[in-house]
Design an enzyme around this catalytic site. Structure first.
Site, PDB file in Angstrom:
ATOM      1  CE  LYS A  37      -3.964   1.645   2.627  1.00  0.00           C
ATOM      2  NZ  LYS A  37      -4.698   1.414   3.882  1.00  0.00           N
ATOM      3  CD  GLU A 119      -4.079 -25.325   9.388  1.00  0.00           C
ATOM      4  OE1 GLU A 119      -4.486 -26.225   8.659  1.00  0.00           O
ATOM      5  OE2 GLU A 119      -4.481 -25.171  10.543  1.00  0.00           O
ATOM      6  CB  VAL A 122      -7.617 -21.078  12.939  1.00  0.00           C
ATOM      7  CG1 VAL A 122      -8.150 -21.624  14.251  1.00  0.00           C
ATOM      8  CG2 VAL A 122      -8.764 -20.545  12.094  1.00  0.00           C
ATOM      9  CG  ASP A 191      -7.755 -12.847  17.266  1.00  0.00           C
ATOM     10  OD1 ASP A 191      -7.302 -12.601  16.141  1.00  0.00           O
ATOM     11  OD2 ASP A 191      -7.368 -13.816  17.955  1.00  0.00           O
ATOM     12  CE  LYS A 195      -6.826 -16.286  15.964  1.00  0.00           C
ATOM     13  NZ  LYS A 195      -5.905 -15.844  17.007  1.00  0.00           N
ATOM     14  N   GLY A 292       3.100 -14.423  15.004  1.00  0.00           N
ATOM     15  CA  GLY A 292       4.506 -14.194  14.709  1.00  0.00           C
ATOM     16  C   GLY A 292       4.803 -14.446  13.248  1.00  0.00           C
TER      17      GLY A 292
END
Ligand SMILES: NC(=O)c1ccc[n+]([C@@H]2O[C@H](COP(=O)([O-])OP(=O)(O)OC[C@H]3O[C@@H](n4cnc5c(N)ncnc54)[C@H](OP(=O)(O)O)[C@@H]3O)[C@@H](O)[C@H]2O)c1
Length: 403
Positions: A37, A119, A122, A191, A195, A292
């Site tokens: 962006k 994947e 979650v 959040d 999930k 991470g």
């Protein structure tokens, strides 16, 4: 020439994680274009691969896999829709976008016979979605629960282990890159709810929009709540859980009192944990980094590998009903505990009123919790003691604090 040409949206934490993990593998795939962006940022990749125009990826016929790793759910949805309509297989890690639009995303995959995998959306590096789709397809899962949000768990760890203030711990979580740009999604329990909504689809074949799942987070936790738990050798953990209650399913996200017998008690810092309880395999526990750059980059890469092997989710469906009438036992605290809506409670087993802190422990229907909290004072905090799946039995403990 690689067989698989990847168009990558986003080159932040996870995008760079994918780039690095892919570079250390011999997969027959390469990232040919990266759409970002901000034109003024320095990048660690060649400029000729960078673009600011999504069409440069979406209209490029040589690109057969689109990886969407931006931090804007609305723009992400637009990208994923266009990619699937162009029959480009897609990988995303955006849980909010997936959870809130899963019906449409499933329909698009079917209509255009093009897969979407997620994947990394979650629990970061914990391999859960494809395991639920494949390994657990023959299991009768009775309950799936766990710690699905690394930043809340990090904050709770700092509160309990190091006696830090909530503000200090939140600041540290943000400085370490564990908290999302808007911490409300983490600390408010949104959040983990996104999930859980995705997990419900893959574990039980149940499509439950996140708006229909109760969530409460750790935003109002006080020193008194922590003292209450500590004096009973308990910890507070923010859990997401889905379980059978008779023939119906219950799903909830809320802080829970946890004792040391529970594997979740020992999951600290930014780690996530998923507990699966089934008829045949009994209890299984998966623990790993829930966020991470490299851990999530690896989860995204594993989806890319799965796509190169022709993988697609099957999306089993079921006619499960969701039950919100179930009575759950909760601990509710507030500065002025008498200001809460007492009529919401079915029974109350204990009440304590102090100078600037009080609590009640009682049973309340899951469906009543939202109104109980929105009508109470703004400092009200809620912690589950038990549901039909018990975490702890508060009444069996000694009430040293309340005496
Ligand atoms: N961070 C984690 O540990 C983690 C874990 C699991 C899932 N996720 C999910 O992964 C996704 C990415 O997270 P992140 O932590 O990598 O985010 P991030 O570090 O904030 O990076 C976001 C990237 O998206 C780009 N971007 C934003 N809007 C864009 C747009 N409209 N078009 C093109 N590029 C755009 C940004 O461009 P600029 O570089 O130009 O600013 C930046 O490169 C999110 O959905 C997040 O929820 C993250």
């Amino acid at each position: 020439m690689s067989k698989y040409k990847i168009g990558l949206f986003g080159f932040g934490c996870v995008g760079q994680g994918l780039y690095k993990t892919l570079a250390e593998n011999s997969l027959d795939a390469e990232i040919v274009k990266v759409c970002v962006k901000n034109k003024n940022k320095q990048r660690s990749i060649d400029n000729d691969r960078i673009t600011y125009n999504p069409s440069d990826i979406l209209n490029d016929d040589q690109i057969n896999i689109v990886v969407e790793l931006i931090d804007d759910p609305q723009a992400a949805l637009d990208i994923v829709r266009k990619a699937l309509k162009s029959r480009k297989a897609v990988v995303t890690a955006n849980k909010k976008m997936v959870a809130e639009n899963l019906d449409e995303l499933i329909a698009l995959q079917k209509e255009y016979e093009t897969p979407l995998l997620y994947e990394g959306a979650v629990c970061g590096s914990i391999p859960i979605i494809r395991n639920l789709e494949d390994y657990y397809a023959s299991e009768h899962i009775s309950e799936i629960k766990g710690i699905f949000n690394g930043s809340s768990n990090y904050i709770l760890t700092k509160l309990f282990q190091e006696g830090k203030s909530y503000e200090e711990a939140l600041g540290e979580a943000q400085a370490n890159g564990f908290a999302e740009s808007d911490p409300t999604l983490d600390v408010g329990g949104f959040d983990p709810k996104f999930k859980l909504s995705i997990i419900l689809q893959h574990a039980f074949g149940l499509r439950l929009h996140p708006d229909n799942i109760f969530n409460w987070g750790i935003q109002n936790i006080t020193d008194s709540d922590i003292a209450f738990a500590r004096e009973r050798n308990l910890k507070i953990k923010l859990l997401a859980k889905a379980y059978y209650n008779g023939d119906s399913l219950s799903a909830v996200v809320a802080p829970h009192f946890i004792d040391s017998q529970n594997p979740l008690y020992h999951v600290e810092n930014e780690f996530n944990c998923v507990l699966i309880n089934g008829k045949f395999a009994s209890n299984q526990t998966l623990i790993g980094k829930g966020a991470g750059s490299l851990p999530t980059g690896l989860a995204v890469l594993s989806d890319v590998v799965a796509l190169t092997q022709g993988y697609a989710y099957r999306y089993r469906s079921s006619d499960h009903k969701v039950d919100t009438s179930e009575l759950v036992e909760v601990y509710l605290s507030a500065k002025d505990i008498d200001a809460i809506n007492w009529t919401a409670f079915d029974t109350i087993s204990e009440k304590y009123v102090g100078n600037d802190y009080g609590y009640v422990i009682g049973k309340v229907a899951l469906s009543e919790l939202s109104s109980l909290l929105s009508n109470g004072s703004p400092d009200t905090n809620l912690v589950f003691t038990s549901g039909s799946q018990k975490e702890v039995e508060i009444p069996s403990l000694t009430y040293s604090y309340a005496s």
